[in-house]
Design a protein around this motif. Structure first.
Motif, mmCIF file in Angstrom:
data_model
loop_
_atom_site.group_PDB
_atom_site.id
_atom_site.type_symbol
_atom_site.label_atom_id
_atom_site.label_comp_id
_atom_site.label_asym_id
_atom_site.label_seq_id
_atom_site.Cartn_x
_atom_site.Cartn_y
_atom_site.Cartn_z
ATOM 1 N N GLY A 176 -47.337 -41.525 -9.066
ATOM 2 C CA GLY A 176 -47.566 -40.649 -7.907
ATOM 3 C C GLY A 176 -48.495 -39.481 -8.191
ATOM 4 O O GLY A 176 -48.731 -38.633 -7.339
ATOM 5 N N GLY A 177 -49.021 -39.420 -9.397
ATOM 6 C CA GLY A 177 -49.942 -38.329 -9.743
ATOM 7 C C GLY A 177 -49.222 -36.998 -9.877
ATOM 8 O O GLY A 177 -49.782 -35.930 -9.633
ATOM 9 N N LEU A 178 -47.941 -37.055 -10.286
ATOM 10 C CA LEU A 178 -47.170 -35.811 -10.445
ATOM 11 C C LEU A 178 -47.673 -35.027 -11.657
ATOM 12 O O LEU A 178 -48.484 -35.534 -12.432
ATOM 13 N N GLY A 179 -47.196 -33.813 -11.815
ATOM 14 C CA GLY A 179 -47.500 -33.052 -13.030
ATOM 15 C C GLY A 179 -48.423 -31.886 -12.728
ATOM 16 O O GLY A 179 -48.650 -31.522 -11.585
ATOM 17 N N GLY A 180 -48.951 -31.330 -13.793
ATOM 18 C CA GLY A 180 -49.809 -30.145 -13.672
ATOM 19 C C GLY A 180 -49.183 -29.030 -14.484
ATOM 20 O O GLY A 180 -47.971 -28.964 -14.621
ATOM 21 N N CYS A 181 -49.984 -28.216 -15.073
ATOM 22 C CA CYS A 181 -49.478 -27.165 -15.969
ATOM 23 C C CYS A 181 -49.480 -25.831 -15.214
ATOM 24 O O CYS A 181 -50.525 -25.388 -14.724
ATOM 25 N N ALA A 192 -52.809 -40.700 -11.832
ATOM 26 C CA ALA A 192 -51.668 -41.481 -11.343
ATOM 27 C C ALA A 192 -51.591 -42.827 -12.061
ATOM 28 O O ALA A 192 -52.602 -43.532 -12.208
ATOM 29 N N THR A 193 -50.395 -43.175 -12.462
ATOM 30 C CA THR A 193 -50.170 -44.452 -13.165
ATOM 31 C C THR A 193 -50.657 -45.620 -12.311
ATOM 32 O O THR A 193 -51.298 -46.553 -12.820
ATOM 33 N N GLU A 194 -50.395 -45.533 -11.018
ATOM 34 C CA GLU A 194 -50.800 -46.637 -10.131
ATOM 35 C C GLU A 194 -52.334 -46.808 -10.134
ATOM 36 O O GLU A 194 -52.849 -47.929 -10.108
ATOM 37 N N SER A 235 -47.543 -39.085 -2.039
ATOM 38 C CA SER A 235 -48.107 -39.560 -3.310
ATOM 39 C C SER A 235 -49.604 -39.269 -3.290
ATOM 40 O O SER A 235 -50.269 -39.467 -2.267
ATOM 41 N N VAL A 236 -50.146 -38.784 -4.374
ATOM 42 C CA VAL A 236 -51.594 -38.529 -4.410
ATOM 43 C C VAL A 236 -52.331 -39.669 -5.113
ATOM 44 O O VAL A 236 -53.522 -39.596 -5.340
ATOM 45 N N SER A 237 -51.587 -40.746 -5.393
ATOM 46 C CA SER A 237 -52.253 -41.902 -5.994
ATOM 47 C C SER A 237 -53.100 -42.606 -4.942
ATOM 48 O O SER A 237 -52.587 -42.997 -3.881
ATOM 49 N N ARG A 238 -54.416 -42.759 -5.234
ATOM 50 C CA ARG A 238 -55.311 -43.427 -4.272
ATOM 51 C C ARG A 238 -54.865 -44.872 -4.072
ATOM 52 O O ARG A 238 -54.765 -45.370 -2.958
ATOM 53 N N ALA A 239 -54.585 -45.574 -5.195
ATOM 54 C CA ALA A 239 -54.148 -46.976 -5.069
ATOM 55 C C ALA A 239 -52.800 -47.019 -4.353
ATOM 56 O O ALA A 239 -52.565 -47.886 -3.484
#
Ligand code: HMG
Length: 258
Positions: A176-181, A192-194, A235-239
């Motif tokens: 899902g493109g999670l994360g960030g510092c 994103a893993t996807e 989700s910020v995953s493009r796929a």
């Protein structure tokens, strides 16, 4: 807490106090297998970012982390190291890749089994990623390197392929493109893993999957949407977005035909 086979549960440890707290937890819970068998230590390629993230300089952070790594290894834990801001620093700008090499080597020398090179602000391009890895490989074997890309400028998947072309075989990503510092202004989530899996689908690279050695992209997309919705976001995953939209269109078409 049941640990899934083949899944790692690393714990971020910034200093000795953090390791002490972890050891206390391991002793108190006394679980078999323990809640974790791996710690992640982290520093950066610039003093400015290390000041923001660890309240110290790079040199001082390495001096603090060396005994932490040793104590963790002595207790039989694996140690993974991270170098943040390997391409650009949100506070001091362009990064000297020689510095990235020096910091990565210092982490390798203290016993890290792998060093993850973090483009924390996501400003990397394939060209810069290639040059940075070429530099780091002069001192750290590529088998010990991983890459950790944030997708702030939309170049993370291209950067993954640049790293793969350099021989790197461990790619950090998040569903899902999670994360960030939180200590990196403007940084967005990890690649994103996807998106990485979709891009690798027709490539010459084989993804070390789970269970029967394959990865179920549709399932990954569903998880990406599920966890994003739990967090009250898309989700910020493009796929992930495209695959879900296709599914919804197919379902609408089916309903229309009934
Ligand atoms: C490291 C500190 C604590 C130094 O912060 P400090 O203020 O310099 O710490 P201190 O040694 O002066 O201690 C201040 C207080 O914090 C306590 N303390 C001290 N250490 C700990 C600890 N480990 N756990 C719990 N408590 C701690 C300590 O006991 C003391 O408590 P008091 O006596 O005032 O009650 C602070 O800078 C910090 O928490 N930094 C971590 C920030 C963080 O989590 N950043 C994100 C990590 S992920 C990342 O960096 C990016 C990466 C790696 O994923 C890849 C990428 O680049 O994208």
């Amino acid at each position: 807490m049941k640990r899934l086979p083949g899944v790692r549960y690393p714990v971020l440890v910034p200093n000795h106090k953090g390791l002490e707290n972890l050891f206390k937890l391991l002793d108190e819970t006394n679980l078999q297998p323990p809640v974790t068998d791996e710690i992640s230590i982290f520093t950066a390629a610039t003093d400015a970012f290390t000041r923001a993230n660890l309240n110290t300089t790079v040199a001082e952070s390495l001096a603090r982390l060396e005994p932490v790594a040793r104590a963790a290894l002595d207790r039989g834990l694996r140690v993974r190291g991270y170098v943040s801001v390997v391409i650009a620093c949100p506070y001091s700008g362009a990064v000297d890749f020689k510095r990235v090499r020096e910091v990565a080597k210092a982490l390798a020398d203290m016993g890290c089994y792998e060093i993850s090179l973090g483009d924390t602000v996501g400003k990397g391009t394939p060209e810069k990623v290639t040059k940075m890895i070429e530099e780091v490989k002069k001192s750290v074997p590529v088998e010990k390197l991983a890459v950790h890309f944030h997708d702030t400028y939309g170049t993370a998947v291209a950067n993954v392929f640049a790293a793969l072309a350099q021989g790197v075989r461990t790619i950090d990503s998040s569903v899902g493109g999670l994360g960030g510092c939180p200590y990196s202004p403007g940084a967005t989530g990890n690649v994103a893993t996807e998106d990485v899996l979709y891009a690798l689908k027709d490539s010459k690279y084989h993804v070390a999957g789970t269970h029967n050695g394959t990865i179920d992209l549709d399932a990954m997309v569903n998880i990406g949407w599920w966890i994003s919705e739990q967090l009250g976001r898309e989700s910020v995953s493009r796929a992930g977005r495209a695959i879900r939209a296709n599914k919804e269109r197919e379902e609408n078409d089916k309903r229309a035909k009934l």
